[in-house]
Scaffold this motif. Structure first.
Motif, PDB file in Angstrom:
ATOM      1  N   GLU A  13       0.766  -1.078   0.339  1.00  0.00           N
ATOM      2  CA  GLU A  13      -0.004  -0.133   0.008  1.00  0.00           C
ATOM      3  C   GLU A  13       0.967   1.104  -0.289  1.00  0.00           C
ATOM      4  O   GLU A  13       0.248   2.118  -0.763  1.00  0.00           O
ATOM      5  N   MET A  14       1.660   1.276   0.677  1.00  0.00           N
ATOM      6  CA  MET A  14       3.064   2.643   0.728  1.00  0.00           C
ATOM      7  C   MET A  14       3.550   2.263  -0.944  1.00  0.00           C
ATOM      8  O   MET A  14       3.645   4.027  -1.798  1.00  0.00           O
ATOM      9  N   HIS A  15       4.196   1.535  -1.372  1.00  0.00           N
ATOM     10  CA  HIS A  15       3.968   1.433  -2.604  1.00  0.00           C
ATOM     11  C   HIS A  15       3.081   2.131  -3.809  1.00  0.00           C
ATOM     12  O   HIS A  15       3.915   3.268  -4.665  1.00  0.00           O
ATOM     13  N   ALA A  16       2.026   2.014  -3.152  1.00  0.00           N
ATOM     14  CA  ALA A  16       1.283   2.303  -4.397  1.00  0.00           C
ATOM     15  C   ALA A  16       0.497   4.052  -4.095  1.00  0.00           C
ATOM     16  O   ALA A  16       0.668   4.577  -5.202  1.00  0.00           O
ATOM     17  N   THR A  17       0.943   4.034  -3.105  1.00  0.00           N
ATOM     18  CA  THR A  17       0.405   5.664  -2.427  1.00  0.00           C
ATOM     19  C   THR A  17       1.170   6.354  -2.819  1.00  0.00           C
ATOM     20  O   THR A  17       1.405   6.839  -3.391  1.00  0.00           O
ATOM     21  N   HIS A  18       3.263   6.051  -2.947  1.00  0.00           N
ATOM     22  CA  HIS A  18       3.763   6.558  -3.488  1.00  0.00           C
ATOM     23  C   HIS A  18       3.956   6.689  -4.872  1.00  0.00           C
ATOM     24  O   HIS A  18       4.282   7.439  -5.537  1.00  0.00           O
ATOM     25  N   LEU A  19       3.666   5.442  -5.281  1.00  0.00           N
ATOM     26  CA  LEU A  19       3.380   5.852  -7.452  1.00  0.00           C
ATOM     27  C   LEU A  19       2.389   6.906  -7.492  1.00  0.00           C
ATOM     28  O   LEU A  19       2.724   7.291  -8.327  1.00  0.00           O
ATOM     29  N   ALA A  20       1.457   6.784  -6.683  1.00  0.00           N
ATOM     30  CA  ALA A  20       0.572   8.329  -7.418  1.00  0.00           C
ATOM     31  C   ALA A  20       0.851   8.962  -6.331  1.00  0.00           C
ATOM     32  O   ALA A  20      -0.071   9.937  -6.903  1.00  0.00           O
ATOM     33  N   GLU A  21       1.737   9.510  -5.922  1.00  0.00           N
ATOM     34  CA  GLU A  21       2.482  10.649  -5.669  1.00  0.00           C
ATOM     35  C   GLU A  21       3.667  11.409  -7.112  1.00  0.00           C
ATOM     36  O   GLU A  21       3.783  12.830  -6.916  1.00  0.00           O
ATOM     37  N   LEU A  22       4.129  10.520  -7.877  1.00  0.00           N
ATOM     38  CA  LEU A  22       5.312  10.178  -8.537  1.00  0.00           C
ATOM     39  C   LEU A  22       4.624  11.439  -9.757  1.00  0.00           C
ATOM     40  O   LEU A  22       3.835  11.670  -9.748  1.00  0.00           O
ATOM     41  N   ASP A  23       5.166  12.443 -10.558  1.00  0.00           N
ATOM     42  CA  ASP A  23       5.401  13.693 -10.971  1.00  0.00           C
ATOM     43  C   ASP A  23       6.509  13.036 -12.293  1.00  0.00           C
ATOM     44  O   ASP A  23       7.258  13.139 -12.098  1.00  0.00           O
ATOM     45  N   GLY A  24       6.124  13.962 -13.473  1.00  0.00           N
ATOM     46  CA  GLY A  24       7.258  14.180 -14.342  1.00  0.00           C
ATOM     47  C   GLY A  24       6.998  12.864 -14.860  1.00  0.00           C
ATOM     48  O   GLY A  24       6.266  12.441 -14.924  1.00  0.00           O
ATOM     49  N   ARG A  25       8.336  12.795 -15.564  1.00  0.00           N
ATOM     50  CA  ARG A  25       8.884  11.760 -16.202  1.00  0.00           C
ATOM     51  C   ARG A  25       8.703  10.342 -15.633  1.00  0.00           C
ATOM     52  O   ARG A  25       8.077   9.465 -16.269  1.00  0.00           O
ATOM     53  N   GLU A  26       8.648  10.340 -14.537  1.00  0.00           N
ATOM     54  CA  GLU A  26       8.558   8.988 -13.792  1.00  0.00           C
ATOM     55  C   GLU A  26       6.857   9.008 -13.659  1.00  0.00           C
ATOM     56  O   GLU A  26       6.785   7.608 -12.911  1.00  0.00           O
ATOM     57  N   LEU A  32      -1.471  -1.054 -11.586  1.00  0.00           N
ATOM     58  CA  LEU A  32      -3.189  -1.306 -11.511  1.00  0.00           C
ATOM     59  C   LEU A  32      -2.599  -2.168 -10.090  1.00  0.00           C
ATOM     60  O   LEU A  32      -0.436  -2.513  -9.881  1.00  0.00           O
ATOM     61  N   LEU A  33      -3.294  -2.619  -9.251  1.00  0.00           N
ATOM     62  CA  LEU A  33      -2.272  -3.464  -8.017  1.00  0.00           C
ATOM     63  C   LEU A  33      -3.310  -5.018  -8.169  1.00  0.00           C
ATOM     64  O   LEU A  33      -4.400  -5.294  -7.967  1.00  0.00           O
ATOM     65  N   PHE A  34      -2.799  -5.700  -7.659  1.00  0.00           N
ATOM     66  CA  PHE A  34      -3.616  -7.480  -7.365  1.00  0.00           C
ATOM     67  C   PHE A  34      -2.992  -8.065  -6.095  1.00  0.00           C
ATOM     68  O   PHE A  34      -1.865  -7.202  -5.344  1.00  0.00           O
ATOM     69  N   ASP A  35      -3.865  -8.300  -5.074  1.00  0.00           N
ATOM     70  CA  ASP A  35      -3.280  -8.883  -3.792  1.00  0.00           C
ATOM     71  C   ASP A  35      -4.257  -9.820  -3.465  1.00  0.00           C
ATOM     72  O   ASP A  35      -5.891 -10.076  -3.854  1.00  0.00           O
ATOM     73  N   SER A  47      -9.271   4.292  -2.225  1.00  0.00           N
ATOM     74  CA  SER A  47      -8.376   5.283  -1.221  1.00  0.00           C
ATOM     75  C   SER A  47      -8.007   5.922  -1.977  1.00  0.00           C
ATOM     76  O   SER A  47      -7.372   7.232  -1.830  1.00  0.00           O
ATOM     77  N   LEU A  48      -7.638   5.830  -3.533  1.00  0.00           N
ATOM     78  CA  LEU A  48      -6.523   6.274  -4.978  1.00  0.00           C
ATOM     79  C   LEU A  48      -7.135   6.762  -5.756  1.00  0.00           C
ATOM     80  O   LEU A  48      -8.132   7.363  -5.984  1.00  0.00           O
ATOM     81  N   PRO A  49      -6.194   7.845  -6.671  1.00  0.00           N
ATOM     82  CA  PRO A  49      -6.431   8.466  -7.286  1.00  0.00           C
ATOM     83  C   PRO A  49      -7.042   7.511  -8.409  1.00  0.00           C
ATOM     84  O   PRO A  49      -6.565   6.481  -8.427  1.00  0.00           O
TER      85      PRO A  49
END
Length: 333
Positions: A13-26, A32-35, A47-49
């Motif tokens: 969940e932390m990684h998913a949240t951080h991925l959603a925070e990234l901007d720019g070319r990255e 996509l989430l799987f559990d 809970s995310l965008p």
């Protein structure tokens, strides 16, 4: 660029949240989430965008440009293998495998495939730790005499996590077992380790310990003293000191250090960290940025699978030393 996340427990969940925070070319176009736990991925996605969505299987993640694996430790090797066979680049939480035979075979497959697998040792992406390495490798700090490192959880991990964690050496101390040789740049020739159960009987029930001390001796004669524990009552504790011939370098000695100083003018910690996720947020964000750049061919892999063999080898040497009550000599690799 689309990136998948396998496993959305506390780390995923932390990684998913951080991925959603990234901007720019990255920044990913889609996440996509799987559990395997029913509805967990859907709950995190909600809970995310909007560009974060849940999928029904791990195989669906393999159609993405890269996949982050944050499932329990004992599933890493199988999922990494499946991703490599699908030619999908991977960022995997450490360790890649539970033991050296499994890891060795997996690394051979990774090397033969040409697929990039980044191992999630977040200290390699922490700005202060990277600065220490630069000073050591450039000679600015001089030759190393002694390294001291501490890694102690604020509160113990959930009891259900303990039996699947891999143990204190492979789950917690493995970060220092990766970082310190990476900083010094020379092989470890001897390991001595001791551990105890002082925090919770649940660790003993799982065949684990909750406090440990490790001494590493390097080929040059330099030593490292590593300490790890599962309970620090004030806050998350992760500090590093490097004593060298020109400079003494330190990381983690700031207002966040959970230390009660008892000099005549005592200093109380102002803002102790609650957890490693809070302490290393910038490192985790950098890790994901670099992973995106590795996928795109803009950066070299700074934490390759083959190098992670060394930290697992050292963790197993620690376990052997603790069991037998004597140092373990290591042959140069």
């Amino acid at each position: 660029m689309d990136i998948g996340v396998a496993g959305v427990g506390r780390i995923g969940e932390m990684h998913a949240t951080h991925l959603a925070e990234l901007d720019g070319r990255e920044a990913p176009d889609k996440i996509l989430l799987f559990d395997p736990v029913p509805e967990r991925a859907e709950a995190v996605a909600d809970s995310l965008p909007e560009h974060v969505t849940a999928v029904a299987s791990f195989d669906e993640l393999l159609a993405a440009d890269g996949v982050v694996i944050a499932t329990p430790t004992d599933t890493h090797a199988d999922l990494v293998r499946r991703a490599v066979q699908a030619k999908t680049p991977v960022l995997c939480e450490k360790p890649l495998g539970p033991d050296m035979p499994t890891m060795t075979d997996l690394v051979k497959e990774i090397d033969a495939s040409g697929v990039e697998v980044v191992v999630g040792f977040q200290r390699r992406f922490d700005p202060a730790t990277v600065a220490v390495r630069r000073r050591l490798r450039s000679g600015e700090a001089g030759s190393v005499y002694l390294v001291r490192a501490a890694i102690i959880d604020h509160v113990p991990p959930p009891k259900e996590y303990i039996p699947t964690s891999g143990g204190l050496f492979k789950d917690c101390l493995i970060h220092d077992l990766d970082m310190v040789p990476w900083l010094i740049g020379e092989p470890v020739v001897e390991v001595w380790a001791s551990g105890s159960v002082l925090v919770d009987q649940a660790f003993a029930d799982a065949g684990d310990v909750d406090n440990a001390v490790v001494t590493l001796r390097f080929a040059s004669g330099a030593h490292a003293q590593l300490t790890a524990g599962r309970h620090q009552p004030v806050g998350y504790d992760c500090r590093l000191e490097v004593y060298a011939s020109k400079q003494t370098l330190a990381v983690g000695w700031d207002e966040h250090a959970p230390l009660v100083r008892v000099e005549p003018d005592p200093i109380e910690p102002k803002q102790p960290w609650d957890s490693f996720m809070q302490r290393y947020k910038n490192a985790y964000l950098n890790e994901l940025r670099v992973f995106a750049d590795v996928i795109a061919g803009r950066a070299e892999n700074p934490s390759p699978a083959r190098e992670s063999l060394n930290s697992l080898r050292l963790a197993e040497a620690c376990e052997e030393s603790m069991r037998n009550g004597r140092p373990v000599r290591l042959e140069a690799q």
